[in-house]
Design an enzyme around this catalytic site. Structure first.
Site, mmCIF file in Angstrom:
data_model
loop_
_atom_site.group_PDB
_atom_site.id
_atom_site.type_symbol
_atom_site.label_atom_id
_atom_site.label_comp_id
_atom_site.label_asym_id
_atom_site.label_seq_id
_atom_site.Cartn_x
_atom_site.Cartn_y
_atom_site.Cartn_z
ATOM 1 N N ASP A 98 0.854 -1.166 0.000
ATOM 2 C CA ASP A 98 0.000 0.000 0.000
ATOM 3 C C ASP A 98 0.906 1.236 0.000
ATOM 4 O O ASP A 98 1.795 1.354 0.840
ATOM 5 C CB ASP A 98 -0.862 -0.008 1.277
ATOM 6 C CG ASP A 98 -2.280 0.399 1.003
ATOM 7 O OD1 ASP A 98 -2.457 1.470 0.410
ATOM 8 O OD2 ASP A 98 -3.196 -0.347 1.380
ATOM 9 N N ASP A 198 -2.960 4.415 -2.532
ATOM 10 C CA ASP A 198 -3.980 5.046 -1.704
ATOM 11 C C ASP A 198 -4.401 6.407 -2.275
ATOM 12 O O ASP A 198 -3.534 7.242 -2.580
ATOM 13 C CB ASP A 198 -3.366 5.243 -0.312
ATOM 14 C CG ASP A 198 -4.387 5.570 0.736
ATOM 15 O OD1 ASP A 198 -5.250 4.727 0.982
ATOM 16 O OD2 ASP A 198 -4.307 6.668 1.326
ATOM 17 N N GLU A 240 -6.277 3.704 -6.118
ATOM 18 C CA GLU A 240 -7.573 3.854 -5.452
ATOM 19 C C GLU A 240 -8.147 5.197 -5.907
ATOM 20 O O GLU A 240 -7.615 6.249 -5.568
ATOM 21 C CB GLU A 240 -7.410 3.845 -3.933
ATOM 22 C CG GLU A 240 -8.754 3.897 -3.214
ATOM 23 C CD GLU A 240 -8.666 4.388 -1.774
ATOM 24 O OE1 GLU A 240 -9.571 4.105 -0.984
ATOM 25 O OE2 GLU A 240 -7.687 5.091 -1.439
ATOM 26 N N HIS A 314 -11.058 -2.872 3.230
ATOM 27 C CA HIS A 314 -11.024 -2.503 4.647
ATOM 28 C C HIS A 314 -11.795 -1.224 4.943
ATOM 29 O O HIS A 314 -11.879 -0.807 6.097
ATOM 30 C CB HIS A 314 -9.558 -2.345 5.075
ATOM 31 C CG HIS A 314 -8.897 -1.218 4.334
ATOM 32 N ND1 HIS A 314 -8.672 -1.258 2.977
ATOM 33 C CD2 HIS A 314 -8.459 -0.008 4.751
ATOM 34 C CE1 HIS A 314 -8.119 -0.116 2.599
ATOM 35 N NE2 HIS A 314 -7.980 0.657 3.654
ATOM 36 N N ASP A 315 -12.312 -0.573 3.917
ATOM 37 C CA ASP A 315 -13.068 0.669 4.117
ATOM 38 C C ASP A 315 -14.559 0.492 3.901
ATOM 39 O O ASP A 315 -15.319 1.450 4.047
ATOM 40 C CB ASP A 315 -12.608 1.738 3.107
ATOM 41 C CG ASP A 315 -11.180 2.187 3.326
ATOM 42 O OD1 ASP A 315 -10.725 2.190 4.482
ATOM 43 O OD2 ASP A 315 -10.516 2.522 2.326
#
Ligand code: GLC
Length: 543
Positions: A98, A198, A240, A314-315
């Site tokens: 990440d 990210d 992302e 995870h969000d």
């Protein structure tokens, strides 16, 4: 289309904090992950996307990095990380990291220097504006409140799109960009296979014009980053991009390789939100909306780019609870969403626990909430007059804790995740839903995922076939076809609790290759689809 290794790969996302604890501190770590690599090899995935393991004060669980070159002590050491790379490699598994470069932690040495004085060489690594007695403008943070915080030291405002402990880097600054590229090369040289980037669509921002997403220089910076780092290294890079449209996804993932391999688009996950509001303002899920968005991405991106396929991360809350029925039709609906996604064109991403049908957990009070985004939202909307009931419904439906609960390995205490109290409560259903109970059970969600992963690897039809929309007379039915040379497959799903009758002509298909009920019968007149039924048929069993 030029073939790439990641076209036929399946990625598994690991949220290390919640994956496996090896040292009894209640937090997952790299050694824990190493101990589960055999499981991931069994599942058959090709790549691990590892959420942040860098040094971090953990205000946003690692998405606030204070040292890009160090492994945070919660996760382990650099030796652990090198061992992970080696062990994964031996099992044919690649690791992507990440990459959080829109912002750092406020404890990163760059920010400490930057805020120390106006003429510090690192001052412009971040975004500062004068204090004229009011906020520089009305831009809001994604995690609630103003995006500007006044810093006493130099009496100026700094900009942050997340919490005020996550100051945004100033991408206009050439030296800062060079430092980032150098850091990326450090990890690539170490052997990582690429990056999940990210909120990458925020780095081209122009705060004075109040543009944050898809800013004017965004693609210029990504191209520069590509040239300076992963170009020629045969990596997998996935951005992302919450605001991606098909049009800009073609720029990001153009097969000319000048930017990224692919991006995560979120349009499909926004269909249960009231348009032009935010993730907390909900409207009912409607299968026809999902079909419209997915058809659009699958067809329009075509061969001009590459899709990432995902339901969870995870969000976001777990899909089986969100759009399925995690009680009466738990297994059927978890399998339906797996089947619906794994025959589409693109690279599938599985979020830890999805492959065993882990579900959301509702909490009663904000006191039980760990997630900073949900907490900030709660107080913000409380001040705006939302009732307690509405606030908690929003937190439970869209908050991030549910996805972050510890992985359910077996029926032993704490689901086999840890021997001590975990950082976040384990879902109490772990005795029923866990890896151990599904391994080897042909009827389990886990074994279905495993066989779909295997199937994709040997099927050019699934990897490269064209996607064709299929219209149905039923609102709740989502079907599509894939074609490649003379082969064809059709996926048919009933995303509802009602039985429906469908009249699609299936006469040309010879075999059912995947399904979530035991049998599937059809005739010239049509066929019945039971609650959450999903079925895949092919024209040729050899495909
Ligand atoms: C991304 C991450 C999320 C994080 C945010 C800020 O959306 O996925 O977990 O909080 O960026 O870094």
């Amino acid at each position: 289309m030029n073939k790439k290794w990641w076209h036929s790969s399946v990625v598994y996302q690991v949220y290390p904090r919640s994956f496996m604890d090896s040292n009894d501190d209640g937090l997952g770590d790299i050694q824990g992950l190493i101990s589960k690599l055999d499981y991931l090899e069994y599942l058959g995935i090709d790549v691990i996307w590892l959420c942040p393991v860098y040094e971090s004060p953990d205000r946003d669980n690692g998405y606030d990095i204070s040292d890009y070159y160090k492994i945070g002590q919660q996760a382990g050491t650099m030796e652990d990380f090198e061992e992970l790379l080696k062990e994964a490699n031996q099992r044919g598994i690649k690791i992507i990291l990440d990459l959080v470069v829109n912002h750092t932690s406020d404890l990163h040495p760059w920010f400490i220097e930057s805020r120390s004085s106006l003429d510090n060489p690192k001052r412009d690594y971040y975004i500062w504006r004068d204090n004229k007695g009011e906020l520089p403008n009305d831009l809001e943070a994604i995690f609630s409140g103003s995006a500007w915080t006044l810093d006493e030291e130099t009496d100026m405002y700094y900009f942050h799109l997340f919490t005020n402990n996550q100051p945004d880097l100033n991408w206009e600054h050439e030296d800062m960009r060079k430092d980032i590229y150098e850091m990326m090369n450090f990890w690539l040289d170490k052997g990582v296979a690429g990056f999940r980037m990210d909120v990458i669509d925020l780095i081209g921002k122009d705060v004075d014009q109040k543009i944050t997403e898809n800013g004017p220089k965004l693609h210029e910076y990504i191209k520069e980053m590509n040239e300076a780092t992963f170009k020629g290294r045969d990596t997998l890079t996935v951005g992302e991009t919450w605001g991606a449209t098909v049009e800009n996804a073609k720029l990001y993932s153009n097969p000319d390789n000048s930017e990224l391999s692919m991006v995560f688009q979120f349009e499909h996950l926004g269909i249960d939100e009231i348009p032009n509001t935010d993730r907390w303002n909900l409207r009912p899920f409607e299968p026809r909306r999902l079909k419209r968005v997915m058809d659009h991405w699958q067809i329009e991106l075509g061969n001009d780019g590459w899709n990432s396929l995902f339901w969870n991360n995870h969000d976001t809350p777990r899909i089986v609870s969100r759009w399925g029925n995690d009680k009466k039709y738990w297994k059927e609906s978890a399998k339906l969403f797996g089947i619906l996604l794994h025959f589409m064109k693109g690279t599938p991403y599985i979020y830890q626990g999805e492959e065993i049908g882990m579900i959301n957990l509702d909490v009663e009070s904000i006191k039980d909430v760990e997630d900073i985004q949900s907490r900030n939202m709660y107080y913000d909307y409380q001040a705006k007059g939302w009732s307690e009931e509405r606030l908690m419904a929003a937190v439970n439906t869209k908050g991030r804790d549910s996805a972050r609960r510890p992985m359910q390995w077996d029926a032993s205490k704490n689901a086999g995740f840890t021997n001590v109290t975990p950082w976040l409560e384990v879902h109490p259903n772990y005795k029923v839903i866990n890896v151990e109970s599904q391994k080897g059970d042909k009827d389990s969600i886990l074994e279905l995922y495993r066989s779909m992963i295997q199937y994709r690897k040997q099927s050019e039809l699934v990897v490269y076939g064209d996607y064709l929309a299929v219209s149905s007379s039923q609102d709740k039915v989502y079907a599509y076809k894939r074609t490649f040379d003379n082969e064809e497959l059709i996926v048919i799903t009933n995303i509802s609790e009602e039985e429906v009758f469908e009249t699609l002509d299936l006469s040309k298909y010879s075999n059912v290759i995947f399904q979530n009920y035991d049998d599937f019968k059809y005739s010239k007149e049509g066929f019945k689809l039971r609650p959450y039924e999903a079925v895949v048929l092919v024209t040729n069993s050899e495909s």
